[in-house]
Design an enzyme around this catalytic site. Structure first.
Site, short mmCIF file in Angstrom:
data_model
loop_
_atom_site.label_atom_id
_atom_site.label_comp_id
_atom_site.label_asym_id
_atom_site.label_seq_id
_atom_site.Cartn_x
_atom_site.Cartn_y
_atom_site.Cartn_z
N GLY A 144 0.82 -1.19 0.00
CA GLY A 144 0.00 0.00 0.00
C GLY A 144 0.86 1.25 0.00
O GLY A 144 2.05 1.22 0.32
N CYS A 145 0.25 2.37 -0.34
CA CYS A 145 1.00 3.62 -0.45
C CYS A 145 1.48 4.11 0.91
O CYS A 145 2.66 4.46 1.07
CB CYS A 145 0.16 4.69 -1.14
SG CYS A 145 -1.51 4.92 -0.45
N TYR A 146 0.60 4.12 1.90
CA TYR A 146 1.02 4.57 3.24
C TYR A 146 2.11 3.67 3.83
O TYR A 146 3.10 4.17 4.37
CB TYR A 146 -0.18 4.64 4.18
CG TYR A 146 -1.13 5.78 3.93
CD1 TYR A 146 -0.69 7.09 3.88
CD2 TYR A 146 -2.50 5.54 3.78
CE1 TYR A 146 -1.58 8.14 3.66
CE2 TYR A 146 -3.39 6.58 3.57
CZ TYR A 146 -2.94 7.87 3.51
OH TYR A 146 -3.83 8.91 3.31
N THR A 148 4.36 2.02 2.36
CA THR A 148 5.64 2.26 1.68
C THR A 148 6.38 3.43 2.30
O THR A 148 7.54 3.32 2.71
CB THR A 148 5.41 2.50 0.18
OG1 THR A 148 4.88 1.31 -0.42
CG2 THR A 148 6.71 2.87 -0.52
N GLY A 149 5.71 4.57 2.39
CA GLY A 149 6.36 5.75 2.95
C GLY A 149 6.70 5.61 4.41
O GLY A 149 7.77 6.05 4.86
#
Length: 341
Positions: A144-146, A148-149
């Protein structure tokens, strides 16, 4: 050339896959699916790709796609990819799934998403900076995007066993909510505004816990996301509270800098920056920029990461995984700067 199929090509992540693959030196997109849009030109939806693509949406079976493709990206809603993946794999295709269906253990997935998993398969979690085994995988669950960061922001500190507790505050552009407007993403509700949503128990938390626990198994994690009036990007601020035994250590900026530079020495898409990362510097790119500030005479270090949610947070990372799976240079088709300003 690698023949590629995209299952679910009408949304933002599908469109971003097409944008990036259209200039990839080894990619040949041969099939893009959409049951609702079958027969229509792909550029009728993704108009920015006019002159670069001459494809129409199709509605083939999984077996038909696999027989035509070396690699298939599944960019469909959570709970849908599992109806495609087994047959794609059984017919010889390698698969990168951009949904949540293959990111988590089955029991955790079912509890988190409230969906019975109908087709479990072994998959590698597709965060290449932490999972070199992506290179030998047939099925990758793209993160997921969150997660990853957030994970990349503090992985070096976790690997060193320094973290007692971390509080993640993430701010995302509207595109993270998908192409269909929702109350959270509808422009009149968001213009000149910031909206907090799923304040606790966000469904990306299990991914963050899963990945950080591989590095340090006793971290306490809190996470809250916000949507901001921007199209792209995620800026994650990680408030890291270290264990008592490391309170003096985090006051040494050179030590922390070396910790990060050593950890990410071979991570081509992670850039360590002085000061605070900016979303504009990573927009439309596959880079993750990371910076930190140390709070004097405290147990807190603040780490900030910036990614493009549609690229490093989704489609770009999926292509990075494809490159590794197919024995290509990791940077193929992705080595370009952000779109600042």
């Amino acid at each position: 050339m690698i023949d590629i199929g995209i299952v679910g090509g009408s949304g933002y992540t599908g469109g971003e896959l097409l944008r990036l693959l259209s200039v990839h030196p080894s990619a040949n997109v041969v099939c893009v699916t959409s049951r609702k849009l079958a027969g229509k030109p792909v550029t009728s939806v993704h108009q920015h790709l006019r002159g670069l693509l001459d494809l129409r949406f199709e509605a083939p079976s999984p077996a038909e796609i696999a027989q035509r493709c070396d690699v298939v990206f599944t960019a469909v809603p959570h709970g849908t990819a599992m109806d495609w993946v087994p047959e794609l794999l059984d017919n010889g295709a390698k698969v990168i799934d951009l949904s949540a269906d293959y990111r988590l253990p089955v029991d955790v997935f079912e509890k988190t998403y409230g969906i019975k998993h109908r087709a479990p398969r072994d998959a590698v979690f597709g965060l290449p900076e932490l999972h070199p085994e992506v290179a030998g995988a047939s099925l990758v669950g793209n993160p997921g995007c969150y997660p990853t960061g957030a994970t990349l922001a503090i992985a070096p500190l976790a690997k060193a066993g320094m973290v007692d507790r971390v509080v993640f505050d993430s701010k995302s552009g509207i595109s993270g909510a998908g192409a269909e407007p929702t109350e959270t993403s509808h422009y009149p509700n968001l213009a000149e505004n910031i909206r907090c949503y799923r304040v606790t128990n966000h469904r990306h938390v299990p991914e963050i816990k899963q990945e950080l626990s591989r590095l340090q198994n006793d971290i306490r994690i809190s996470f809250t996301p916000h949507v901001i009036p921007a199209v792209r990007g995620i800026l994650t601020t990680a408030h890291v509270f270290v264990k008592d035994s490391f309170q003096d250590t985090i006051q040494d900026r050179e030590f922390i800098s070396k910790l990060y530079s050593d950890f990410y020495r071979n991570a081509k898409f992670v850039r360590l920056v002085e000061g605070v990362p900016m979303l504009g510097n990573v927009r439309c790119s596959n880079f993750c920029d990371i910076g930190f500030e140390i709070e004097k005479n405290s147990d807190r270090i603040v780490v900030i990461s910036a990614i493009d949610n549609l690229v490093k947070g989704a489609s770009g990372q999926a292509i990075q995984n494809m490159n590794l799976m197919m024995g290509l240079d990791e940077t193929a088709g992705l080595w370009f700067p952000g779109g600042a300003p």
